[in-house]
Write a protein that holds these residues in place. Structure first.
Motif, PDB file in Angstrom:
ATOM      1  N   GLY A 128      -1.857  -4.557   8.917  1.00 22.34           N
ATOM      2  CA  GLY A 128      -2.540  -3.492   8.186  1.00 22.34           C
ATOM      3  C   GLY A 128      -1.780  -3.095   6.937  1.00 22.34           C
ATOM      4  O   GLY A 128      -2.372  -2.909   5.861  1.00 22.34           O
ATOM      5  N   ILE A 129      -0.456  -2.955   7.063  1.00 27.71           N
ATOM      6  CA  ILE A 129       0.372  -2.617   5.894  1.00 27.71           C
ATOM      7  C   ILE A 129       0.317  -3.743   4.863  1.00 27.71           C
ATOM      8  O   ILE A 129       0.228  -3.496   3.651  1.00 27.71           O
ATOM      9  N   TYR A 130       0.360  -4.983   5.344  1.00 27.51           N
ATOM     10  CA  TYR A 130       0.257  -6.153   4.463  1.00 27.51           C
ATOM     11  C   TYR A 130      -1.049  -6.122   3.664  1.00 27.51           C
ATOM     12  O   TYR A 130      -1.068  -6.291   2.442  1.00 27.51           O
ATOM     13  N   LEU A 131      -2.152  -5.846   4.360  1.00 22.70           N
ATOM     14  CA  LEU A 131      -3.468  -5.844   3.714  1.00 22.70           C
ATOM     15  C   LEU A 131      -3.658  -4.645   2.788  1.00 22.70           C
ATOM     16  O   LEU A 131      -4.267  -4.773   1.718  1.00 22.70           O
ATOM     17  N   ILE A 132      -3.150  -3.487   3.181  1.00 26.85           N
ATOM     18  CA  ILE A 132      -3.329  -2.299   2.336  1.00 26.85           C
ATOM     19  C   ILE A 132      -2.528  -2.437   1.054  1.00 26.85           C
ATOM     20  O   ILE A 132      -2.913  -1.912  -0.007  1.00 26.85           O
ATOM     21  N   THR A 133      -1.410  -3.163   1.108  1.00 24.07           N
ATOM     22  CA  THR A 133      -0.625  -3.416  -0.097  1.00 24.07           C
ATOM     23  C   THR A 133      -1.423  -4.264  -1.083  1.00 24.07           C
ATOM     24  O   THR A 133      -1.421  -4.007  -2.295  1.00 24.07           O
ATOM     25  N   TRP A 134      -2.151  -5.236  -0.555  1.00 18.73           N
ATOM     26  CA  TRP A 134      -2.979  -6.070  -1.430  1.00 18.73           C
ATOM     27  C   TRP A 134      -4.199  -5.311  -1.949  1.00 18.73           C
ATOM     28  O   TRP A 134      -4.712  -5.605  -3.029  1.00 18.73           O
ATOM     29  N   PHE A 135      -4.642  -4.325  -1.197  1.00 19.63           N
ATOM     30  CA  PHE A 135      -5.699  -3.447  -1.719  1.00 19.63           C
ATOM     31  C   PHE A 135      -5.192  -2.683  -2.937  1.00 19.63           C
ATOM     32  O   PHE A 135      -5.897  -2.570  -3.948  1.00 19.63           O
TER      33      PHE A 135
END
Length: 216
Positions: A128-135
């Motif tokens: 989730g943290i990985y994906l939110i960073t890319w957001f």
């Protein structure tokens, strides 16, 4: 003309005649279509897995695409955009090329990334943290695209929604939200295909062209 006037004239020309970095004269062909097609194809495959198309739940077949198409090919497209003077294209293609290679690394068993997590919930939170960073990064690209064309704006809006849904799905452990992210990923992929085809269909070399909706 006095020295002062000459200096002012030279300064004015420097400000107003600065070449458009996106159209700098170069022998390097436009790598935009390559970057967009590579991104679109890899995104489409993973997004179909995310919506459990054909009852597929394990996404590892995308690893090859993520390494070489979405990863290497798109990364190279970004490198070729730099000598063309297109900072936006270079930064976006290189960043998402790196994204796909990093995502592939997560899924490769030999990398040890997944096996390092003994708790499924901890893994979900980390993803989730990985994906939110890319957001966050994608939102910055959205801001940078606002004066370019509607095609790119639509692409980054859809990609922002995709990342936020996938991140939310990971944080909450919600399969339905992850599927929604996959659905928006499919939409994102087709928008990227359209933008890539528009770059590929060059005027005077194609029977027709595709408008991207220039923003005045």
């Amino acid at each position: 003309m006095s020295d002062v006037e000459k200096a002012r004239t030279s300064q004015t020309q420097l400000v107003h005649n600065t070449p458009n970095v996106a159209s700098r004269a170069t022998k390097i062909a436009n790598p935009g279509a390559l970057g967009l097609f590579s991104f679109a194809s890899t995104t489409l495959i993973l997004s179909l897995y995310n919506v459990n198309a054909r009852s597929i739940h394990t996404p590892n077949v995308v690893v090859g695409m993520a390494c070489f198409s979405g990863g290497l090919a798109q990364f190279l497209a970004g490198m070729w955009e730099f000598p063309r003077g297109n900072v936006f294209g270079a930064t976006a293609f290189t960043s998402y090329g790196a994204f796909w290679m990093s995502y592939a690394t997560i899924l490769i068993p030999g990398s040890g990334v997944l096996s390092a997590y003994t708790s499924p919930d901890e893994l979900s939170q980390a993803l989730g943290i990985y994906l939110i960073t890319w957001f966050v990064l994608t939102f910055m690209f959205l801001i940078g695209s606002l004066r370019r064309n509607m095609g790119l704006v639509s692409l980054f809006v859809s990609l922002c929604i995709t990342f936020i849904l996938l991140a939310t799905g990971a944080f909450a452990g919600s399969v339905s939200v992850t599927r929604a992210g996959g659905a928006f990923g499919i939409i994102t992929a087709w928008i990227a295909y359209y933008c890539g085809l528009s770059d590929l269909l060059v005027k005077d070399e194609s029977w027709f062209t595709l408008p991207l909706g220039n923003i005045v």
